[in-house]
Design a protein around this motif. Sequence first.
Motif, PDB file in Angstrom:
ATOM      1  N   GLU A 187       0.828  -1.212   0.000  1.00 43.60           N
ATOM      2  CA  GLU A 187       0.000   0.000   0.000  1.00 43.60           C
ATOM      3  C   GLU A 187       0.860   1.259   0.000  1.00 43.60           C
ATOM      4  OE1 GLU A 187      -4.036   1.796   2.041  1.00 43.60           O
ATOM      5  OE2 GLU A 187      -3.082   0.031   2.923  1.00 43.60           O
ATOM      6  N   ILE A 188       0.393   2.247  -0.747  1.00 45.86           N
ATOM      7  CA  ILE A 188       1.016   3.573  -0.809  1.00 45.86           C
ATOM      8  C   ILE A 188      -0.015   4.600  -0.362  1.00 45.86           C
ATOM      9  CG2 ILE A 188       2.104   5.292  -2.299  1.00 45.86           C
ATOM     10  CD1 ILE A 188       2.817   2.978  -4.218  1.00 45.86           C
ATOM     11  N   TYR A 189       0.403   5.526   0.503  1.00 46.91           N
ATOM     12  CA  TYR A 189      -0.387   6.699   0.873  1.00 46.91           C
ATOM     13  C   TYR A 189       0.310   7.922   0.272  1.00 46.91           C
ATOM     14  CZ  TYR A 189      -2.983   4.444   4.796  1.00 46.91           C
ATOM     15  OH  TYR A 189      -3.785   3.665   5.585  1.00 46.91           O
ATOM     16  N   HIS A 190      -0.429   8.719  -0.498  1.00 41.21           N
ATOM     17  CA  HIS A 190       0.115   9.990  -1.015  1.00 41.21           C
ATOM     18  C   HIS A 190      -0.766  11.121  -0.519  1.00 41.21           C
ATOM     19  CE1 HIS A 190       2.195  12.820  -3.533  1.00 41.21           C
ATOM     20  NE2 HIS A 190       1.050  13.213  -4.038  1.00 41.21           N
ATOM     21  N   PHE A 191      -0.152  12.109   0.149  1.00 36.77           N
ATOM     22  CA  PHE A 191      -0.887  13.118   0.905  1.00 36.77           C
ATOM     23  C   PHE A 191      -0.869  14.492   0.246  1.00 36.77           C
ATOM     24  CE2 PHE A 191       0.668   9.955   3.903  1.00 36.77           C
ATOM     25  CZ  PHE A 191      -0.423   9.709   4.712  1.00 36.77           C
ATOM     26  N   GLU A 192      -1.975  15.226   0.466  1.00 38.43           N
ATOM     27  CA  GLU A 192      -2.019  16.662   0.171  1.00 38.43           C
ATOM     28  C   GLU A 192      -2.737  17.368   1.314  1.00 38.43           C
ATOM     29  OE1 GLU A 192      -3.171  18.205  -3.582  1.00 38.43           O
ATOM     30  OE2 GLU A 192      -2.062  16.690  -4.737  1.00 38.43           O
ATOM     31  N   LEU A 193      -2.286  18.581   1.627  1.00 32.25           N
ATOM     32  CA  LEU A 193      -2.930  19.438   2.628  1.00 32.25           C
ATOM     33  C   LEU A 193      -3.079  20.829   2.031  1.00 32.25           C
ATOM     34  CD1 LEU A 193      -0.569  17.607   4.363  1.00 32.25           C
ATOM     35  CD2 LEU A 193      -1.933  18.534   6.204  1.00 32.25           C
ATOM     36  N   THR A 194      -4.053  21.588   2.535  1.00 32.83           N
ATOM     37  CA  THR A 194      -4.238  22.956   2.059  1.00 32.83           C
ATOM     38  C   THR A 194      -3.365  23.945   2.825  1.00 32.83           C
ATOM     39  OG1 THR A 194      -6.110  23.242   3.555  1.00 32.83           O
ATOM     40  CG2 THR A 194      -6.597  22.499   1.322  1.00 32.83           C
ATOM     41  N   GLY A 195      -2.865  23.564   4.001  1.00 31.37           N
ATOM     42  CA  GLY A 195      -1.996  24.427   4.803  1.00 31.37           C
ATOM     43  C   GLY A 195      -0.631  23.805   5.008  1.00 31.37           C
ATOM     44  N   THR A 196       0.107  24.334   5.964  1.00 30.19           N
ATOM     45  CA  THR A 196       1.465  23.847   6.197  1.00 30.19           C
ATOM     46  C   THR A 196       1.498  22.561   7.015  1.00 30.19           C
ATOM     47  OG1 THR A 196       1.648  25.245   8.166  1.00 30.19           O
ATOM     48  CG2 THR A 196       2.437  26.156   6.072  1.00 30.19           C
ATOM     49  N   GLY A 197       0.379  22.247   7.667  1.00 30.64           N
ATOM     50  CA  GLY A 197       0.332  21.021   8.454  1.00 30.64           C
ATOM     51  C   GLY A 197       1.044  21.192   9.783  1.00 30.64           C
ATOM     52  N   PRO A 198       1.616  20.106  10.308  1.00 28.12           N
ATOM     53  CA  PRO A 198       1.655  18.798   9.666  1.00 28.12           C
ATOM     54  C   PRO A 198       0.469  17.931  10.059  1.00 28.12           C
ATOM     55  CG  PRO A 198       3.002  18.750  11.641  1.00 28.12           C
ATOM     56  CD  PRO A 198       2.439  20.148  11.534  1.00 28.12           C
ATOM     57  N   GLY A 199       0.235  16.896   9.233  1.00 32.02           N
ATOM     58  CA  GLY A 199      -0.571  15.774   9.646  1.00 32.02           C
ATOM     59  C   GLY A 199       0.363  14.682  10.146  1.00 32.02           C
ATOM     60  N   TYR A 200      -0.211  13.566  10.555  1.00 31.06           N
ATOM     61  CA  TYR A 200       0.608  12.465  11.071  1.00 31.06           C
ATOM     62  C   TYR A 200       0.126  11.131  10.498  1.00 31.06           C
ATOM     63  CZ  TYR A 200       2.717  15.677  14.361  1.00 31.06           C
ATOM     64  OH  TYR A 200       3.410  16.737  14.911  1.00 31.06           O
ATOM     65  N   GLN A 201       1.094  10.244  10.291  1.00 32.80           N
ATOM     66  CA  GLN A 201       0.784   8.888   9.836  1.00 32.80           C
ATOM     67  C   GLN A 201       1.565   7.897  10.692  1.00 32.80           C
ATOM     68  OE1 GLN A 201      -1.330   7.677   7.367  1.00 32.80           O
ATOM     69  NE2 GLN A 201      -0.800   5.653   8.187  1.00 32.80           N
ATOM     70  N   ARG A 202       0.842   6.891  11.177  1.00 29.19           N
ATOM     71  CA  ARG A 202       1.460   5.851  11.986  1.00 29.19           C
ATOM     72  C   ARG A 202       1.409   4.511  11.267  1.00 29.19           C
ATOM     73  NH1 ARG A 202       4.976   3.478  14.800  1.00 29.19           N
ATOM     74  NH2 ARG A 202       4.509   2.635  16.881  1.00 29.19           N
ATOM     75  N   VAL A 203       2.546   3.799  11.273  1.00 30.42           N
ATOM     76  CA  VAL A 203       2.632   2.405  10.852  1.00 30.42           C
ATOM     77  C   VAL A 203       3.370   1.680  11.963  1.00 30.42           C
ATOM     78  CG1 VAL A 203       3.407   0.765   9.098  1.00 30.42           C
ATOM     79  CG2 VAL A 203       2.788   3.098   8.419  1.00 30.42           C
ATOM     80  N   SER A 204       2.793   0.616  12.510  1.00 29.94           N
ATOM     81  CA  SER A 204       3.416  -0.094  13.627  1.00 29.94           C
ATOM     82  C   SER A 204       3.578  -1.571  13.287  1.00 29.94           C
ATOM     83  CB  SER A 204       2.614   0.090  14.910  1.00 29.94           C
ATOM     84  OG  SER A 204       1.277  -0.319  14.732  1.00 29.94           O
ATOM     85  N   PRO A 205       4.568  -2.220  13.876  1.00 27.54           N
ATOM     86  CA  PRO A 205       4.895  -3.596  13.478  1.00 27.54           C
ATOM     87  C   PRO A 205       3.791  -4.590  13.822  1.00 27.54           C
ATOM     88  CG  PRO A 205       6.719  -2.582  14.691  1.00 27.54           C
ATOM     89  CD  PRO A 205       5.530  -1.681  14.863  1.00 27.54           C
ATOM     90  N   SER A 206       3.542  -5.498  12.905  1.00 25.83           N
ATOM     91  CA  SER A 206       2.667  -6.639  13.158  1.00 25.83           C
ATOM     92  C   SER A 206       3.478  -7.904  13.386  1.00 25.83           C
ATOM     93  CB  SER A 206       1.712  -6.851  11.977  1.00 25.83           C
ATOM     94  OG  SER A 206       2.435  -7.089  10.785  1.00 25.83           O
ATOM     95  N   ARG A 207       4.814  -7.776  13.249  1.00 22.12           N
ATOM     96  CA  ARG A 207       5.717  -8.905  13.442  1.00 22.12           C
ATOM     97  C   ARG A 207       7.078  -8.350  13.838  1.00 22.12           C
ATOM     98  NH1 ARG A 207       5.654  -9.392   7.037  1.00 22.12           N
ATOM     99  NH2 ARG A 207       3.545 -10.071   7.510  1.00 22.12           N
ATOM    100  N   PRO A 208       7.933  -9.115  14.473  1.00 18.02           N
ATOM    101  CA  PRO A 208       9.267  -8.625  14.840  1.00 18.02           C
ATOM    102  C   PRO A 208      10.021  -8.124  13.619  1.00 18.02           C
ATOM    103  CG  PRO A 208       8.818 -10.708  15.946  1.00 18.02           C
ATOM    104  CD  PRO A 208       7.697 -10.500  14.972  1.00 18.02           C
ATOM    105  N   GLY A 209      10.571  -6.918  13.737  1.00 15.47           N
ATOM    106  CA  GLY A 209      11.319  -6.324  12.638  1.00 15.47           C
ATOM    107  C   GLY A 209      10.470  -5.746  11.532  1.00 15.47           C
ATOM    108  N   GLY A 210       9.166  -5.665  11.735  1.00 11.49           N
ATOM    109  CA  GLY A 210       8.278  -5.150  10.705  1.00 11.49           C
ATOM    110  C   GLY A 210       8.296  -3.640  10.608  1.00 11.49           C
ATOM    111  N   ALA A 211       7.503  -3.105   9.673  1.00 13.30           N
ATOM    112  CA  ALA A 211       7.456  -1.670   9.404  1.00 13.30           C
ATOM    113  C   ALA A 211       7.065  -0.896  10.658  1.00 13.30           C
ATOM    114  CB  ALA A 211       6.474  -1.385   8.276  1.00 13.30           C
ATOM    115  N   ASP A 212       7.789   0.211  10.909  1.00 14.80           N
ATOM    116  CA  ASP A 212       7.563   1.013  12.114  1.00 14.80           C
ATOM    117  C   ASP A 212       7.828   2.469  11.765  1.00 14.80           C
ATOM    118  OD1 ASP A 212       7.225   1.961  14.661  1.00 14.80           O
ATOM    119  OD2 ASP A 212       8.748   0.702  15.600  1.00 14.80           O
ATOM    120  N   LEU A 213       6.797   3.298  11.820  1.00 18.42           N
ATOM    121  CA  LEU A 213       6.924   4.700  11.392  1.00 18.42           C
ATOM    122  C   LEU A 213       5.920   5.570  12.130  1.00 18.42           C
ATOM    123  CD1 LEU A 213       8.047   6.810   9.226  1.00 18.42           C
ATOM    124  CD2 LEU A 213       6.020   6.209   7.891  1.00 18.42           C
ATOM    125  N   LEU A 214       6.375   6.712  12.612  1.00 15.94           N
ATOM    126  CA  LEU A 214       5.505   7.808  13.022  1.00 15.94           C
ATOM    127  C   LEU A 214       6.043   9.038  12.321  1.00 15.94           C
ATOM    128  CD1 LEU A 214       3.248   9.128  14.606  1.00 15.94           C
ATOM    129  CD2 LEU A 214       4.815   9.364  16.549  1.00 15.94           C
TER     130      LEU A 214
END
Length: 267
Positions: A187-214
């Motif tokens: 999956e890809i998320y591509h973002f647009e905002l009308t102002g300076t933001g920021p917004g936030y996106q969280r991805v957390s691991p479902s398995r050891p060593g998995g994707a982890d992002l805030l």
Amino acid sequence: MAEHLHVVAGSEARGPYALDVGPERAGWEYASLRVLELRPGGSHHLATGDTEWILLPLAGACSVLVDGQVIELRGRSGVFASVTDFAYLPRDAHAQIASGAGGRFALAGAKCERRLPARHGPAPEVPVEERGSGRTARTVRNFASAEAFDCDRLIAVEVITPPGNWSSYPPHKHDEAVAGRESVLEEIYHFELTGTGPGYQRVSPSRPGGADLLAEIRSGDTVLVPDGWHGPSIAPPDTPLYYLNVMAGPARSWQITFQEGHGETYR
């Protein structure tokens, strides 16, 4: 890992593309996203190769010549203005994209096997869905959901999240093949905002060593989700948040597992 998953606006620009992320950059097999910028009177040739593409106007109108037919896209002034029409471009084709007034156009892609016909997706036929309630309310434009439009592997939708609201909530995943319950989708998320933001996106691991992002999200940023729980997507308090979701996997099926402990609010 976090730097790989968060594609800052402009960091993956190439030629006429403000964004060019494919399987090689993402480290996966199927999903791609490009954002084509055309000046007034500009044109671009696209060889689709082994990938099916949907050409989606983000801002502006264009025409595309593919398989001997011309598809005129009326487009829109911007992603927050309205639903838009779009064009499906099959694999193993050559397409010429032209815009009299110029604009920005997303190319959502998935490596595929079947060659389906090129065709126009009219804006009035795009199903629009209201999801969630209260602070999780958002609008989903299902222009190329698995139920709404025929592709071989590509699934794509747009989401508008009101100021201060959460979407992609509760966190959910689709990184295991579990018959009747969950399918594997990049999956890809591509973002647009009308102002300076920021917004936030969280991805957390479902398995050891998995994707982890805030990640702090600003307009033009992109987040890659190879696996893991993803959500929430959080809009700033003073501006709505737009994102384009592009998904693809071994089968064209959107089956997800919600993370426990987040109540009954529907994604």
